[in-house]
Design an enzyme around this catalytic site. Sequence first.
Site, short mmCIF file in Angstrom:
data_model
loop_
_atom_site.label_atom_id
_atom_site.label_comp_id
_atom_site.label_asym_id
_atom_site.label_seq_id
_atom_site.Cartn_x
_atom_site.Cartn_y
_atom_site.Cartn_z
N ILE A 23 0.82 -1.20 0.00
CA ILE A 23 0.00 0.00 0.00
C ILE A 23 0.86 1.25 0.00
O ILE A 23 0.53 2.24 -0.65
CB ILE A 23 -0.96 -0.02 1.21
CG1 ILE A 23 -1.95 -1.19 1.08
CG2 ILE A 23 -1.72 1.30 1.33
CD1 ILE A 23 -2.78 -1.43 2.32
N ASP A 42 11.86 4.04 4.02
CA ASP A 42 11.70 2.63 4.36
C ASP A 42 13.05 2.06 4.74
O ASP A 42 14.09 2.54 4.28
CB ASP A 42 11.11 1.85 3.18
CG ASP A 42 10.39 0.59 3.62
OD1 ASP A 42 11.06 -0.35 4.10
OD2 ASP A 42 9.15 0.54 3.48
N ASP A 65 14.80 3.24 9.51
CA ASP A 65 14.24 2.23 10.40
C ASP A 65 13.40 2.98 11.44
O ASP A 65 13.95 3.68 12.30
CB ASP A 65 15.37 1.44 11.08
CG ASP A 65 14.84 0.38 12.04
OD1 ASP A 65 13.62 0.33 12.28
OD2 ASP A 65 15.67 -0.40 12.56
N VAL A 66 12.09 2.86 11.35
CA VAL A 66 11.21 3.66 12.22
C VAL A 66 11.30 3.26 13.69
O VAL A 66 10.81 3.99 14.55
CB VAL A 66 9.74 3.60 11.77
CG1 VAL A 66 9.55 4.31 10.45
CG2 VAL A 66 9.26 2.15 11.69
N TYR A 153 -2.50 -7.96 16.99
CA TYR A 153 -2.60 -7.08 15.82
C TYR A 153 -3.81 -6.17 15.95
O TYR A 153 -3.72 -4.95 15.76
CB TYR A 153 -2.71 -7.94 14.56
CG TYR A 153 -2.83 -7.17 13.27
CD1 TYR A 153 -1.71 -6.62 12.65
CD2 TYR A 153 -4.07 -7.01 12.65
CE1 TYR A 153 -1.82 -5.93 11.46
CE2 TYR A 153 -4.19 -6.32 11.45
CZ TYR A 153 -3.06 -5.78 10.86
OH TYR A 153 -3.18 -5.09 9.68
N LYS A 157 -3.90 -2.02 16.28
CA LYS A 157 -4.57 -1.19 15.28
C LYS A 157 -5.69 -0.35 15.91
O LYS A 157 -5.93 0.79 15.49
CB LYS A 157 -5.12 -2.07 14.16
CG LYS A 157 -4.04 -2.72 13.30
CD LYS A 157 -3.19 -1.68 12.58
CE LYS A 157 -2.23 -2.29 11.59
NZ LYS A 157 -1.45 -1.30 10.82
N VAL A 186 -6.22 -7.01 1.94
CA VAL A 186 -5.51 -6.47 0.78
C VAL A 186 -4.39 -7.44 0.43
O VAL A 186 -3.66 -7.90 1.32
CB VAL A 186 -4.92 -5.08 1.09
CG1 VAL A 186 -4.29 -4.48 -0.17
CG2 VAL A 186 -5.99 -4.15 1.65
N THR A 188 -1.08 -8.11 -0.20
CA THR A 188 0.27 -7.56 -0.05
C THR A 188 1.14 -8.64 0.60
O THR A 188 0.62 -9.69 1.02
CB THR A 188 0.26 -6.31 0.86
OG1 THR A 188 0.00 -6.71 2.21
CG2 THR A 188 -0.78 -5.29 0.41
#
Length: 256
Positions: A23, A42, A65-66, A153, A157, A186, A188
């Site tokens: 996405i 990214d 790297d977040v 998860y 979210k 989705v 991915t």
Amino acid sequence: MDYSRLFRLDGRRIAVVGGAGGIGREAARALAAHGAEVIVADRDEAGAAETVRLAGAGASPCALDVLDETALRRAAADWGPLDGLVATVGVNVRKRLADYTAEEFERVVALNLRAHFSLVRACAPGMAARGRGSVACLSSMRAFQVEPGQGVYAASKAGLIQLLRTAAAEWGPRGVRFNAVAPGVVRTPLTDQIAADPEWYDAYARASALQRWARADEIAGALVYLMSDASTFVTGSVLTVDGGWTAVDGRYDPAV
């Protein structure tokens, strides 16, 4: 109001964090197509470079790297003033709660929630100083509907939505908007595990009103909308792009 330019993003600088694929890649391409200067950030440098190639001249890569707080703050400073921030990073470990390890819990929460917290803190003050800005992050329809094996998860979210709503309340008076996009299923790399199981894959396809999976590009329009002047009075909201999954009970079609 010039409605012909309602979705145009010319002259706007937007960072897409998690833009190396899925996405995030399609969002970067769509934003660039509407005139934005897009920073594709990214950890996957090769993937980010490919996204930049696909997006064209208005895009540039950024290795990031977040989960590295210092690197994230340095990147935000290097980006300079942002008009928009799109965050699509995320991970899922599909296990029942009793089977989860503490390390797996930390991994999912770190990327799905803490990284977004860090991004907001790094980027929102600069937007507020200029009196404008839009932040959009990917939540999930799992924030509302759960199933066995999706607990951590789903919790991360759902927590992201509340984090963004709080940010909307705190920075709204200074012109910064925060919203979530909640996709359904989705196709991915994040859903490779499901796609590899034909029964699981088909069950998910049947669960929504549209009776199919989404493509990554079908989520990009929602992110363009939230970055554009078409959404200037939209904040603290969740835009659900799930093919009707959360609107219908797709398990049975009665003959009435």
